[in-house]
Scaffold this active site. Structure first.
Site, short mmCIF file in Angstrom:
data_model
loop_
_atom_site.label_atom_id
_atom_site.label_comp_id
_atom_site.label_asym_id
_atom_site.label_seq_id
_atom_site.Cartn_x
_atom_site.Cartn_y
_atom_site.Cartn_z
N LYS A 91 -48.25 -74.44 -9.77
CA LYS A 91 -47.46 -73.75 -10.78
C LYS A 91 -47.51 -74.58 -12.07
CE LYS A 91 -42.78 -72.61 -12.26
NZ LYS A 91 -43.11 -73.14 -13.60
N GLU A 120 -42.06 -87.52 -10.18
CA GLU A 120 -41.84 -88.38 -11.35
C GLU A 120 -40.99 -87.57 -12.30
OE1 GLU A 120 -41.88 -89.51 -15.03
OE2 GLU A 120 -43.98 -88.86 -14.91
N GLU A 177 -31.35 -88.50 -21.67
CA GLU A 177 -32.72 -88.18 -22.07
C GLU A 177 -32.72 -87.01 -23.05
OE1 GLU A 177 -36.95 -87.82 -19.81
OE2 GLU A 177 -35.42 -86.39 -19.16
N GLY A 183 -41.34 -83.52 -13.80
CA GLY A 183 -40.43 -82.69 -14.58
C GLY A 183 -39.06 -83.34 -14.66
N SER A 184 -38.03 -82.54 -14.81
CA SER A 184 -36.70 -83.07 -15.02
C SER A 184 -36.08 -83.56 -13.72
CB SER A 184 -35.79 -82.00 -15.64
OG SER A 184 -35.42 -81.04 -14.67
N THR A 185 -35.19 -84.53 -13.86
CA THR A 185 -34.47 -85.06 -12.70
C THR A 185 -33.65 -83.98 -12.03
OG1 THR A 185 -34.39 -87.23 -13.76
CG2 THR A 185 -32.83 -86.83 -11.97
N GLY A 186 -33.02 -83.11 -12.84
CA GLY A 186 -32.18 -82.06 -12.29
C GLY A 186 -32.95 -81.10 -11.40
N VAL A 187 -34.13 -80.70 -11.85
CA VAL A 187 -34.94 -79.77 -11.05
C VAL A 187 -35.39 -80.44 -9.76
CG1 VAL A 187 -37.12 -78.48 -10.97
CG2 VAL A 187 -35.70 -78.41 -13.03
#
Length: 543
Positions: free
Chosen positions: A212, A293, A425, A265-269
């Protein structure tokens, strides 16, 4: 019968072309930029080697000129994602059992195609679609991508050589199999090389993949997928499925055959994915390998013995190249009072020289941020700083989205080391500086280490060797990639394996053999040459 032991040529890093005015690479790239702008393209899904078109499409635009349409891409839904899973599973046995040297050859050929006849095409697509200047595009989509393809093949060869000890009468061996299922790869907009590496690294190890790509990097990612196909990648090995994150999470992540998840990508995702995997853990055929990462709040920490010119250069390039849209970009700095006057003056001089605009103007150091969502997010942080009594914007701060999503290189002076922009960030061209009293070195080092949840990259500047040792020790766990007297960006495959811990990811070090171990499933084999035939042990006989 093949009974030879093949060896991949030891790789070297791809040389960076200069794109000097009038050079062949400069002329070719400028012509390709105009060609792509004049010829919008249609990007299909690629599932089982076939082009698939759906009823849902989205536009690809230039971030630095959001009225300029580069083309459209089709979006996969639940139906197409299931098709891709089935294709990956159908291709898995034959791909895993292909001799490793033939798998490696596909990717080595892809690297030569990339750095040869498709160099201008890939670089132009990256520049236009992701708003990169020619140097940033060259080091990303050309050099780093080629390095991943060449070095990973070499790393796999070296891993396969590693075998256990054998004793008299016993031959012990280890097989490095693929995972028992498919690998899901979600890739970011900011590095096309990451877009290429996340699906190809597991594939080189014999895995099949669902890829993706980021919605804001589809064009360059698609062209790379075409290169893989031309290089001989069999159908179904990598399935190219631009889609909505919610659909990927609904169909792919909980699927029983998902054996690995490769993410940037983002830490949240990534946290959401990890939670989802945990909730579905009883449904999987095997425990999925989760490699990610994620975010960063990368620091530059200066000691009073630091060289002001080197420090200034690191702040400017570390924070503002590619508009600060690198996981490794410097976004907070700690400067001693004794140096601040000189550093501030030099920052004002150097930042004042920076040009920003269209990627076709090769005199621009900076271009646009990736999209409207990012633009608004950065602007909100700058508005917060303007209104706060604990900070002051001392350089830049302007935002203009009338033509493209442009944010000026900005320096914020914070009164506390825990100010919002020192901690969170932003992913934009924003550097926040905290000036600390020279006699508060230890306290400031502790603040640098503990103020954020991230631990991706960081740099220290000092001429005093004792100070370097002290700073490095105090910041031991604050960064997975640590730089001494250099900016905290620019990791090179094979030289500085990249990744961080804490809230910055699993630290599985892309650009090294460590990452590739994660996509292998070992089988240890013991073969006894002359098997034992006596049940009793000698000591069991009584005299």
């Amino acid at each position: 019968m093949n009974n030879a032991y093949f060896q991949v040529k030891p790789p070297v890093n791809e040389p960076i072309k200069g794109y000097m005015p009038g050079s062949p690479e400069c002329v070719a790239l400028k012509a390709e930029l105009e060609r792509q702008l004049a010829n919008p393209v249609e990007v299909p899904l690629i599932i089982d080697g076939k082009e698939i078109r759906t009823e849902t499409k989205a536009k690809m635009i230039c971030p630095h000129d959001h009225q300029q349409v580069l083309g459209e891409y089709y979006i996969a839904g639940e139906k197409e994602l299931l098709m891709a899973i089935n294709a990956a599973e159908a291709a898995r046995e034959q791909w895993e059992n292909m001799p490793w040297e033939h798998r490696a050859t596909i990717f080595l050929k892809a690297a030569d195609l990339l750095t040869g006849k498709y160099r201008a095409k890939l670089s132009a697509a990256c520049m236009l679609g992701q708003s990169k200047n020619p140097y940033q595009s060259e080091i990303d989509v050309i050099c780093e991508m080629a390095d991943f393809l060449r070095f990973n093949g070499h790393f796999i060869q070296e891993i396969y050589k590693q075998q256990p000890l054998s004793t008299d009468g016993v031959w012990n061996r280890v097989e490095y199999r693929a995972l028992d299922g498919f690998v899901a790869a979600i890739t970011p907009f900011n590095f096309t090389s990451i877009g290429g590496n996340l699906p190809t690294a597991p594939a080189m190890c014999g895995n099949t993949v669902l890829w993706k790509p980021s919605s804001t990097a589809v064009l360059s990612n698609y062209y790379f997928m075409q290169i893989l196909i031309e290089a001989g990648l069999p159908a179904g090995v990598i399935n190219f499925v631009p889609c909505r994150g919610v659909d990927f999470g609904k169909v792919v992540v909980p699927h029983p055959k998902m054996a690995g998840f490769h993410f940037t990508g983002s830490t949240g995702v990534f946290n959401d994915i990890w939670n989802q995997v945990g909730q579905n853990i009883n449904n999987y055929v095997t425990y999925p390998r989760l490699v990610g990462e994620t975010g960063g709040k990368d620091f530059i920490f200066a000691h009073e013995s630091a060289d002001v010119e080197a420090l200034t250069c690191a702040i400017v390039l570390g924070a503002f190249e590619y508009q600060g849209q690198k996981c490794s970009a410097a976004s907070r700095a700690y400067i001693p009072e004794s140096l601040w006057g000189k550093v501030k003056g030099r920052l004002e001089e150097e930042i004042g020289k920076i040009k920003m605009g269209d990627v076709r103007d090769f005199t621009n150091l900076m271009n646009a941020v990736i999209d409207q969502k990012s633009f608004k997010n950065i602007k909100n942080y700058l508005d917060y700083a303007r209104e706060s009594k604990d900070a002051e914007i001392i350089i830049g701060g302007g935002c203009d989205d009338s033509v493209g999503y442009f944010v000026e290189p900005t320096v914020i002076l914070a009164k506390t080391p825990t100010f919002k922009t020192m901690v969170e960030e932003i992913f934009g061209p924003v550097m926040t500086i905290y000036v600390y009293p020279n006699d508060k070195l230890e306290e400031t080092l502790k603040a640098c280490d503990t103020a954020t949840s991230y631990a991706l990259t960081g740099a220290v500047f000092a001429q005093d060797r004792t100070a370097i040792i002290k700073l490095a020790k105090a910041l031991d766990h604050a960064a997975g990639n640590f730089y001494i007297n250099d900016k905290p960006t620019g990791a090179v495959v094979g030289q500085q394996p990249f990744g961080g811990s804490r809230g910055s990811g699993t630290n599985d070090k892309a650009g090294s053999a460590i990452n590739l171990y994660r996509w292998m499933n070992q089988r240890a084999i013991k073969e006894t040459l002359v098997p034992r035939t006596v049940v009793n042990y000698p000591y069991m006989v009584e005299k």
